[in-house]
Design a protein around this motif. Structure first.
Motif, PDB file in Angstrom:
ATOM      1  N   ARG A 183       0.899  -1.401   0.136  1.00 17.26           N
ATOM      2  CA  ARG A 183      -0.093   0.012   0.076  1.00 17.26           C
ATOM      3  C   ARG A 183       0.646   1.241   0.037  1.00 17.26           C
ATOM      4  O   ARG A 183       0.411   2.148  -0.522  1.00 17.26           O
ATOM      5  CB  ARG A 183      -1.015  -0.029   1.120  1.00 17.26           C
ATOM      6  CG  ARG A 183      -1.882  -1.092   1.149  1.00 17.26           C
ATOM      7  CD  ARG A 183      -3.124  -0.632   2.341  1.00 17.26           C
ATOM      8  NE  ARG A 183      -4.116  -1.795   2.353  1.00 17.26           N
ATOM      9  CZ  ARG A 183      -3.891  -2.696   3.354  1.00 17.26           C
ATOM     10  NH1 ARG A 183      -2.928  -2.905   3.965  1.00 17.26           N
ATOM     11  NH2 ARG A 183      -4.803  -3.672   3.402  1.00 17.26           N
ATOM     12  N   SER A 206       0.635   4.033  -2.890  1.00 20.85           N
ATOM     13  CA  SER A 206       0.184   5.215  -2.558  1.00 20.85           C
ATOM     14  C   SER A 206       0.946   6.372  -3.350  1.00 20.85           C
ATOM     15  O   SER A 206       0.531   7.646  -3.570  1.00 20.85           O
ATOM     16  CB  SER A 206       0.194   5.733  -1.044  1.00 20.85           C
ATOM     17  OG  SER A 206       1.694   5.595  -0.824  1.00 20.85           O
ATOM     18  N   LYS A 210      -5.003   6.595  -6.451  1.00 19.70           N
ATOM     19  CA  LYS A 210      -6.483   6.621  -6.523  1.00 19.70           C
ATOM     20  C   LYS A 210      -6.924   5.083  -6.398  1.00 19.70           C
ATOM     21  O   LYS A 210      -7.920   4.595  -6.004  1.00 19.70           O
ATOM     22  CB  LYS A 210      -6.869   6.955  -7.987  1.00 19.70           C
ATOM     23  CG  LYS A 210      -6.773   8.257  -8.083  1.00 19.70           C
ATOM     24  CD  LYS A 210      -7.310   8.897  -9.489  1.00 19.70           C
ATOM     25  CE  LYS A 210      -7.421  10.235  -9.670  1.00 19.70           C
ATOM     26  NZ  LYS A 210      -7.722  11.060 -10.865  1.00 19.70           N
ATOM     27  N   CYS A 258      -4.977   2.886  -4.679  1.00 20.81           N
ATOM     28  CA  CYS A 258      -4.457   2.172  -3.324  1.00 20.81           C
ATOM     29  C   CYS A 258      -5.466   1.595  -2.455  1.00 20.81           C
ATOM     30  O   CYS A 258      -5.537   0.355  -1.903  1.00 20.81           O
ATOM     31  CB  CYS A 258      -3.907   3.216  -2.236  1.00 20.81           C
ATOM     32  SG  CYS A 258      -2.793   2.645  -0.898  1.00 20.81           S
ATOM     33  N   LYS A 259      -6.735   2.120  -2.410  1.00 24.31           N
ATOM     34  CA  LYS A 259      -7.854   1.544  -1.515  1.00 24.31           C
ATOM     35  C   LYS A 259      -8.513   0.468  -1.816  1.00 24.31           C
ATOM     36  O   LYS A 259      -9.094  -0.253  -1.411  1.00 24.31           O
ATOM     37  CB  LYS A 259      -8.918   2.614  -1.240  1.00 24.31           C
ATOM     38  CG  LYS A 259      -8.393   4.088  -0.429  1.00 24.31           C
ATOM     39  CD  LYS A 259      -9.658   4.952  -0.245  1.00 24.31           C
ATOM     40  CE  LYS A 259      -9.117   6.203   0.226  1.00 24.31           C
ATOM     41  NZ  LYS A 259     -10.142   7.260   0.473  1.00 24.31           N
ATOM     42  N   LYS A 260      -8.300   0.111  -3.306  1.00 30.35           N
ATOM     43  CA  LYS A 260      -8.686  -1.194  -3.832  1.00 30.35           C
ATOM     44  C   LYS A 260      -7.775  -2.451  -3.891  1.00 30.35           C
ATOM     45  O   LYS A 260      -8.430  -3.437  -4.018  1.00 30.35           O
ATOM     46  CB  LYS A 260      -8.905  -0.924  -5.589  1.00 30.35           C
ATOM     47  CG  LYS A 260      -9.764  -0.004  -5.810  1.00 30.35           C
ATOM     48  CD  LYS A 260     -10.158  -0.155  -7.338  1.00 30.35           C
ATOM     49  CE  LYS A 260     -11.001   0.973  -7.864  1.00 30.35           C
ATOM     50  NZ  LYS A 260     -11.132   1.047  -9.397  1.00 30.35           N
ATOM     51  N   TYR A 261      -6.810  -2.184  -3.044  1.00 31.68           N
ATOM     52  CA  TYR A 261      -5.908  -3.300  -3.144  1.00 31.68           C
ATOM     53  C   TYR A 261      -6.473  -4.426  -2.430  1.00 31.68           C
ATOM     54  O   TYR A 261      -6.123  -5.660  -2.823  1.00 31.68           O
ATOM     55  CB  TYR A 261      -4.404  -2.799  -2.644  1.00 31.68           C
ATOM     56  CG  TYR A 261      -3.554  -3.860  -2.539  1.00 31.68           C
ATOM     57  CD1 TYR A 261      -3.174  -4.203  -3.793  1.00 31.68           C
ATOM     58  CD2 TYR A 261      -2.933  -4.386  -1.490  1.00 31.68           C
ATOM     59  CE1 TYR A 261      -2.132  -5.273  -3.994  1.00 31.68           C
ATOM     60  CE2 TYR A 261      -1.933  -5.406  -1.618  1.00 31.68           C
ATOM     61  CZ  TYR A 261      -1.511  -5.741  -3.001  1.00 31.68           C
ATOM     62  OH  TYR A 261      -0.554  -6.925  -3.051  1.00 31.68           O
ATOM     63  N   ASP A 262      -6.988  -4.397  -1.172  1.00 36.00           N
ATOM     64  CA  ASP A 262      -7.686  -5.362  -0.662  1.00 36.00           C
ATOM     65  C   ASP A 262      -8.792  -6.023  -1.207  1.00 36.00           C
ATOM     66  O   ASP A 262      -8.736  -7.332  -1.142  1.00 36.00           O
ATOM     67  CB  ASP A 262      -8.260  -4.822   0.872  1.00 36.00           C
ATOM     68  CG  ASP A 262      -7.258  -4.792   1.757  1.00 36.00           C
ATOM     69  OD1 ASP A 262      -6.100  -5.227   1.593  1.00 36.00           O
ATOM     70  OD2 ASP A 262      -7.504  -4.135   2.866  1.00 36.00           O
TER      71      ASP A 262
END
Length: 473
Positions: A90, A94, A99, A101-105
């Motif tokens: 992450r 970042s 944009k 980064c939050k989708k990685y999980d």
């Protein structure tokens, strides 16, 4: 190992002077190289074989997990490391692709889902004919693993940075194919590396093959090196044995061909005896990519090199277009595996660099491998990796040597490519449709290429012969 453990009289004939196929050790003037595979995933698959063979997996296979396992380096100086450490990933995202980064999980969850479905419904099956595809559960699961989407398109749903996309798209080469054609199903390979982890066996990954030999012989199997099989013998439609290059005959109730069946089958059986795998049928398969390999022993340790290090080209799509056309890439992506970074005793004088570049399957044209070698060294030098300046030992292999050494059709590494949905999911069957008691395992059949899949393929066929395959619903 599996058959011998269950009381079967097993005889194995290998044409080379080592067991393990492409999992071949190369020792040159104090430098050890693993010809392949350099990247190990799914260690429990290998541990289970050793356990079945009555040996201690911890003692035989001392796996080391590489947390930050692959350095991805790009022409503009960008560096991006693959890791199982989510926070580390992450942090990199970042900066490189904020944009998403939050989708990685969400991405990690999806590639895990793809793998779990494949493992449950596909990896532990044998396929003996078209009727095996008629299972309702298999059809439902196939529809859920994104078979109609390309790997490249799938990754673009989560990432936008071209460098990250290029690094992820390289997973298609693990099955010898193009990310722009390979089904998104194979994004599950990313799960194995980013969720489960990349491993290395202390002493060299070829210890896996050594441990399998030890386990097989412990269970009573007879293994013969430097012994080439020249013919499969039949009585009517039934396989009855094999003929060896010295003229001896070994009779058998069952025969398993563990090799590239695109090349082995036409060499071992006349065309008239195999209408379902005729020469015309076999030649219709699109072969996977091959490899151009330099094993370079250096007189020093280059600090900038990592255990797994990839130098990417500027235009990945052009690279695969050229390979598809039967040409070597003008600007290739270069993989360097340097196991001495993790295991210095393998190469005390300096780095043991296993340099691999994707190559086209053999065609009728001639290609100067020595000129291409200099091109690769030039690209590495430009990237700050001066291999040429520090050479102590050098050994070069191309597709022609791979075809000869390993019986690989046109030098391809993984049998048929996965560049179409048909070839990706409907590979040649594990059981002959023409000759009774003849079976196939290895990377050219189900479940596919890569060392864990090859091991599962062998176990699946063994369990099929033993009557232990349970219908998966």
């Amino acid at each position: 190992v599996t058959l011998a453990k269950n009381g079967v009289d097993v005889r194995l004939f290998e044409q080379n002077d080592h067991f393990g196929g492409k999992m071949m050790p190369v020792n040159e003037q104090g430098y050890h190289f693993d010809f392949g595979p350099n990247t190990i995933t799914m260690p429990d698959v290998f541990r289970e074989v050793v356990r079945i063979g009555g040996l201690d997996p911890d003692e035989e296979l001392p796996f080391i997990k590489l947390d930050h396992h692959t350095r991805n380096q790009f022409k503009d100086g960008t560096v991006f490391d693959f890791s199982t450490d989510r926070e580390f990933m992450r942090e990199q995202l970042s900066h490189l692709d904020p944009k998403v980064c939050k989708k990685y999980d969400l991405f990690l969850n999806e590639i895990e889902r793809l793998f779990n479905l494949s493992e449950k419904h596909f990896l532990h099956r044998t396929f003996s004919g078209w009727s095996d595809y008629l299972s309702l559960s298999l059809a439902k699961s196939m529809a859920k693993v994104r078979p109609l989407q390309s790997m490249d398109h799938f990754f673009k749903q989560y990432f936008s940075n071209p460098h990250i996309l290029q690094a992820l798209n390289r997973y298609s080469t693990y099955v010898g194919s193009s990310p722009y054609q390979t089904p998104a199903t194979f994004a599950m390979i990313a799960h194995l590396e980013l969720n489960e982890g990349v491993y290395y066996v202390r002493g060299g990954n070829t210890r896996i093959a050594d441990s399998f030999v030890k386990a097989a012989e412990k269970q009573g199997a007879f293994l013969s090196k430097n012994t080439k099989v020249t013919k499969i013998l039949t009585d009517g439609k039934r396989a009855t044995g094999v003929e060896l290059d010295n003229g001896d005959v070994a009779e058998a109730d069952h025969i398993i061909v563990n090799g590239d069946l695109l090349k082995a089958v036409p060499e071992l059986l006349p065309d008239v005896k195999r209408p379902h795998l005729s020469d015309k049928k076999l030649q219709s398969f699109d072969p996977s990519i091959s490899a151009y390999v330099i094993m370079a022993g250096l007189d020093t340790n280059l600090e900038q090199l990592h255990h797994h290090h990839v130098l990417f080209s500027n235009n990945y799509q052009k690279e695969f277009v050229q390979l598809k056309a039967g040409d070597y890439a003008e600007q290739p992506t270069i993989y360097i595996g340097t196991s001495s970074k993790t295991d210095p005793e393998l190469s005390p004088e300096g780095d043991n660099c296993f340099i691999l570049v994707n190559a086209p399957a053999l065609n009728e044209g001639q290609f100067d491998l020595q000129i291409y070698k200099e091109l690769i060294y030039d690209h590495l030098a430009e990237a700050g990796i001066p291999i040429r300046k520090h050479l102590n030992v050098e050994k070069v292999l191309g597709p022609e040597q791979i075809e000869t050494k390993f019986g690989a059709y046109r030098g391809s590494l993984y049998g048929p490519s996965s560049n179409s949905r048909f070839q990706a999911f409907m590979r040649p069957f594990n059981q002959s449709q023409d000759v009774d008691h003849l079976y196939f395992c290895g990377g050219s059949t189900h479940p596919g290429g890569g060392s864990p899949m090859v091991v599962l393929s062998g176990q699946n066929v063994a369990n099929k012969i033993l009557g232990k395959i349970v219908q998966i619903e």
